[in-house]
Design an enzyme around this catalytic site. Structure first.
Site, PDB file in Angstrom:
ATOM      1  N   THR A  72       0.441  -1.414  -0.221  1.00  0.00           N
ATOM      2  CA  THR A  72       0.312   0.265  -0.102  1.00  0.00           C
ATOM      3  C   THR A  72       1.053   1.353   0.423  1.00  0.00           C
ATOM      4  O   THR A  72       0.190   2.190   0.098  1.00  0.00           O
ATOM      5  CB  THR A  72      -0.642  -0.140   0.493  1.00  0.00           C
ATOM      6  OG1 THR A  72      -0.058   0.109   2.069  1.00  0.00           O
ATOM      7  CG2 THR A  72      -1.474  -1.119   1.170  1.00  0.00           C
TER       8      THR A  72
ATOM      9  N   ARG B  41      -1.659  -2.487  10.406  1.00  0.00           N
ATOM     10  CA  ARG B  41      -2.430  -0.843   9.841  1.00  0.00           C
ATOM     11  C   ARG B  41      -2.738  -0.940   8.896  1.00  0.00           C
ATOM     12  O   ARG B  41      -4.131  -0.400   8.390  1.00  0.00           O
ATOM     13  CB  ARG B  41      -1.310   0.179  10.635  1.00  0.00           C
ATOM     14  CG  ARG B  41      -2.062   1.596  10.862  1.00  0.00           C
ATOM     15  CD  ARG B  41      -0.785   2.823  11.109  1.00  0.00           C
ATOM     16  NE  ARG B  41      -0.091   2.520  10.666  1.00  0.00           N
ATOM     17  CZ  ARG B  41       0.570   3.370   9.079  1.00  0.00           C
ATOM     18  NH1 ARG B  41      -0.546   4.132   8.750  1.00  0.00           N
ATOM     19  NH2 ARG B  41       1.696   2.949   8.338  1.00  0.00           N
ATOM     20  N   SER B  42      -2.731  -1.184   7.866  1.00  0.00           N
ATOM     21  CA  SER B  42      -3.218  -1.289   6.169  1.00  0.00           C
ATOM     22  C   SER B  42      -3.529  -2.558   6.342  1.00  0.00           C
ATOM     23  O   SER B  42      -4.090  -2.176   4.592  1.00  0.00           O
ATOM     24  CB  SER B  42      -1.632  -0.403   4.770  1.00  0.00           C
ATOM     25  OG  SER B  42      -1.307  -0.223   6.470  1.00  0.00           O
TER      26      SER B  42
ATOM     27  N   ARG C  47      21.822  -4.398   1.554  1.00  0.00           N
ATOM     28  CA  ARG C  47      22.657  -3.329   0.780  1.00  0.00           C
ATOM     29  C   ARG C  47      24.075  -3.951   0.800  1.00  0.00           C
ATOM     30  O   ARG C  47      24.740  -4.221  -0.420  1.00  0.00           O
ATOM     31  CB  ARG C  47      21.975  -2.398   0.494  1.00  0.00           C
ATOM     32  CG  ARG C  47      20.787  -2.282  -0.066  1.00  0.00           C
ATOM     33  CD  ARG C  47      21.036  -0.749  -0.590  1.00  0.00           C
ATOM     34  NE  ARG C  47      19.458  -0.057  -0.987  1.00  0.00           N
ATOM     35  CZ  ARG C  47      18.970   1.367  -0.480  1.00  0.00           C
ATOM     36  NH1 ARG C  47      19.409   1.908   0.425  1.00  0.00           N
ATOM     37  NH2 ARG C  47      17.331   1.163  -0.285  1.00  0.00           N
TER      38      ARG C  47
ATOM     39  N   CYS D 112      17.913   5.071  -4.627  1.00  0.00           N
ATOM     40  CA  CYS D 112      17.102   5.438  -5.389  1.00  0.00           C
ATOM     41  C   CYS D 112      18.200   6.460  -6.256  1.00  0.00           C
ATOM     42  O   CYS D 112      18.640   6.972  -7.678  1.00  0.00           O
ATOM     43  CB  CYS D 112      15.835   6.697  -5.231  1.00  0.00           C
ATOM     44  SG  CYS D 112      15.829   7.066  -3.480  1.00  0.00           S
TER      45      CYS D 112
ATOM     46  N   SER E  78       8.887  12.718  -2.466  1.00  0.00           N
ATOM     47  CA  SER E  78       8.411  11.362  -2.619  1.00  0.00           C
ATOM     48  C   SER E  78       9.109  10.013  -1.704  1.00  0.00           C
ATOM     49  O   SER E  78       8.611   9.407  -1.261  1.00  0.00           O
ATOM     50  CB  SER E  78       7.767  11.034  -4.035  1.00  0.00           C
ATOM     51  OG  SER E  78       8.582  11.371  -5.359  1.00  0.00           O
ATOM     52  N   GLY E  79      10.772  10.296  -1.944  1.00  0.00           N
ATOM     53  CA  GLY E  79      11.676   9.301  -2.074  1.00  0.00           C
ATOM     54  C   GLY E  79      11.384   9.210  -0.441  1.00  0.00           C
ATOM     55  O   GLY E  79      11.380   8.092   0.613  1.00  0.00           O
TER      56      GLY E  79
ATOM     57  N   LYS F   8      25.997   6.061   1.958  1.00  0.00           N
ATOM     58  CA  LYS F   8      24.905   5.176   0.639  1.00  0.00           C
ATOM     59  C   LYS F   8      25.557   5.016  -1.035  1.00  0.00           C
ATOM     60  O   LYS F   8      25.556   4.452  -1.005  1.00  0.00           O
ATOM     61  CB  LYS F   8      23.223   5.287   1.368  1.00  0.00           C
ATOM     62  CG  LYS F   8      22.776   4.358   2.437  1.00  0.00           C
ATOM     63  CD  LYS F   8      20.733   4.885   1.823  1.00  0.00           C
ATOM     64  CE  LYS F   8      20.659   4.758   3.317  1.00  0.00           C
ATOM     65  NZ  LYS F   8      18.791   5.148   3.067  1.00  0.00           N
TER      66      LYS F   8
ATOM     67  N   HIS G  13      14.757  12.729  -9.161  1.00  0.00           N
ATOM     68  CA  HIS G  13      15.895  13.344  -8.590  1.00  0.00           C
ATOM     69  C   HIS G  13      16.474  13.987  -9.719  1.00  0.00           C
ATOM     70  O   HIS G  13      16.722  12.481 -10.012  1.00  0.00           O
ATOM     71  CB  HIS G  13      16.207  12.201  -8.001  1.00  0.00           C
ATOM     72  CG  HIS G  13      15.987  11.797  -6.373  1.00  0.00           C
ATOM     73  ND1 HIS G  13      14.607  11.921  -5.475  1.00  0.00           N
ATOM     74  CD2 HIS G  13      16.493  10.692  -5.590  1.00  0.00           C
ATOM     75  CE1 HIS G  13      14.678  10.754  -4.731  1.00  0.00           C
ATOM     76  NE2 HIS G  13      15.318  10.112  -4.670  1.00  0.00           N
TER      77      HIS G  13
ATOM     78  N   ASN H 134      12.319   8.592  -8.582  1.00  0.00           N
ATOM     79  CA  ASN H 134      13.206   7.845  -8.048  1.00  0.00           C
ATOM     80  C   ASN H 134      12.152   6.931  -7.309  1.00  0.00           C
ATOM     81  O   ASN H 134      12.625   5.578  -6.355  1.00  0.00           O
ATOM     82  CB  ASN H 134      13.676   8.989  -6.330  1.00  0.00           C
ATOM     83  CG  ASN H 134      11.804   9.205  -6.557  1.00  0.00           C
ATOM     84  OD1 ASN H 134      11.223  10.271  -7.175  1.00  0.00           O
ATOM     85  ND2 ASN H 134      11.395   9.407  -5.403  1.00  0.00           N
TER      86      ASN H 134
HETATM   87  O1  L14 Z   1      17.384   3.464   1.129  1.00  0.00           O
HETATM   88  O2  L14 Z   1      14.548  10.473  -0.775  1.00  0.00           O
HETATM   89  O3  L14 Z   1      16.365   3.403   0.122  1.00  0.00           O
HETATM   90  O4  L14 Z   1      14.069   9.510   1.847  1.00  0.00           O
HETATM   91  C1  L14 Z   1      14.912   5.783   0.092  1.00  0.00           C
HETATM   92  C2  L14 Z   1      14.370   6.704   0.646  1.00  0.00           C
HETATM   93  C3  L14 Z   1      17.027   6.774   1.066  1.00  0.00           C
HETATM   94  C4  L14 Z   1      16.328   7.757   1.378  1.00  0.00           C
HETATM   95  C5  L14 Z   1      16.381   4.046   0.605  1.00  0.00           C
HETATM   96  C6  L14 Z   1      14.721   9.100   0.234  1.00  0.00           C
HETATM   97  C7  L14 Z   1      16.392   5.808   1.557  1.00  0.00           C
HETATM   98  C8  L14 Z   1      14.900   8.382  -0.381  1.00  0.00           C
END
Ligand code: L14
EC number: 1.2.1.11
Length: 346
Positions: free
Chosen positions: A15, A43-44, A103, A132, A162-163, A223, A252, A325
């Site tokens: 969701t 919750r969802s 990762r 992303c 939106s990230g 990252k 992005h 993104n």
């Molecule tokens: O590591 O724009 O997948 O807040 C994804 C969302 C990193 C930060 C990740 C954001 C996150 C990103």
């Protein structure tokens, strides 16, 4: 026509902002699905979502949810991935994880299909989807790296709200109307929802994405640095990053500077980029054409423009890289990986 194998698929975080795009892509790509489980937090759970015209009830994700699942796509946050992926692996599912949880695990391939597709086969039940900002940068740099070598990358990002999830987008839009009405917004989510200090994002630029580390870099910057070396398979690659949140909803943008190991012609670089699958070159200064987040939104490709040589370094190259993104940066890269698992002859 050959008989196509069908897969039992689960989407965890179904969701959420990325989960929604994963569902749309699985449907649009006609993914070979035998059964689809849509999983979420308690919750969802309980809501009904249509997939290919059929209603599916969203269920709470538990360790038992993965019985009989062949492929599970996770985007419900790192804690959910850490808690559930080991169970899913025991049940025999191949897990494609969109979070930071695995990762940098040496056992887990970190895959951008345009860059290191060969690593997919080394998985032991988990394949990690990179961050992303990292995905779009390495996808664009790979053809240049292969042809000329890259010694150093300096990147500054301009990252969409939106990230940080759908609630951060709602907050930005609300703040925008408050400012336009002459009122002072009360920020509640950004830069990091779990930290006490908040900053306004509407009509602002915030040089912080994720938490600060002891070295002065944010986790988002770390990252990018670590993941880029792992995906390119080159620990000697020098990478530095500044990650910035801008009041953009989707897409992005990145100012990327690279030092190449060999002499190059700008036209060769542009030719390489135009010929690379998944990359679209938009670079026409006289027509004022370059990649824009608003144009990249909703598209799977990575867009590159503003390609030019550094005037102070003949082996220095500047460019502007933009991608959605939630798509190449998340859902599309994950579904691409799932397709390579399901249909390996691609
Ligand atoms: O590591 O724009 O997948 O807040 C994804 C969302 C990193 C930060 C990740 C954001 C996150 C990103």
């Amino acid at each position: 026509m050959s008989i196509q194998q069908l897969f039992n698929v689960a989407v965890v975080g179904a969701t959420g902002a990325v989960g929604e795009q994963i569902r749309r892509l699985l449907e649009e790509r006609n993914f070979p699905i035998a059964s689809l489980k849509l999983l979420s937090s308690a919750r969802s759970a309980g809501s009904t979502i249509e997939f290919k015209g059929q209603p599916i009830t969203v269920e709470e994700a538990t360790p038992e949810s993965f019985r009989g699942v062949d492929i599970a796509l996770f985007s419900a946050g790192g804690d959910v991935s850490k808690a559930l992926i080991p169970h899913a692996v025991v049940h025999g599912a191949v897990c494609i994880d969109n979070t930071n949880a695995y990762r940098m695990d040496p056992e887990t391939p970190l895959v951008v299909p345009e860059v290191n597709l060969d690593k997919i086969n080394e998985h032991k039940g988990i394949i990690a989807n990179p961050n992303c900002s990292t995905i779009q940068m390495v996808a664009a740099l790979k053809p240049i790296y292969d042809r000329f070598g890259i010694s150093r990358i300096i990147v500054s990002t301009y990252q969409a709200v939106s990230g940080a999830g759908a609630s951060a987008v709602t907050e930005m839009l609300r703040q925008s109307s408050e400012v336009l009405a002459g009122n002072d917004p009360k920020p509640a989510i950004l830069p990091v929802s779990s930290l006490p200090v908040k900053h306004q994002i509407a009509f602002n630029v915030i040089p912080q994405i994720d938490k600060f580390q002891d070295n002065g870099f944010t986790l988002e910057e770390m990252k990018m640095i670590r993941e880029t070396k792992k995906i390119m398979g080159d620990e000697s690659l020098e990478v530095t990053a500044t990650c910035v949140r801008v009041p953009v909803v989707y897409g992005h943008s990145e100012s990327v500077y690279v030092e190449l190991k060999k002499d190059f012609e700008i036209e060769e670089i542009k030719g390489l980029l135009s010929d690379s699958p998944g990359i679209v070159l938009i670079d026409d200064p006289s027509g004022q054409q370059y990649p824009l987040a608003t144009d990249a939104a909703g598209k799977n490709d990575v867009f590159v423009g503003r390609v030019r040589r550094d005037l102070s370094n003949p082996r220095g190259l500047n460019m502007w890289i933009v991608s959605d993104n939630l798509l190449k940066g998340a859902a599309w890269n994950a579904v691409q990986i799932a397709e390579y698992i399901a249909i390996p002859q691609q």
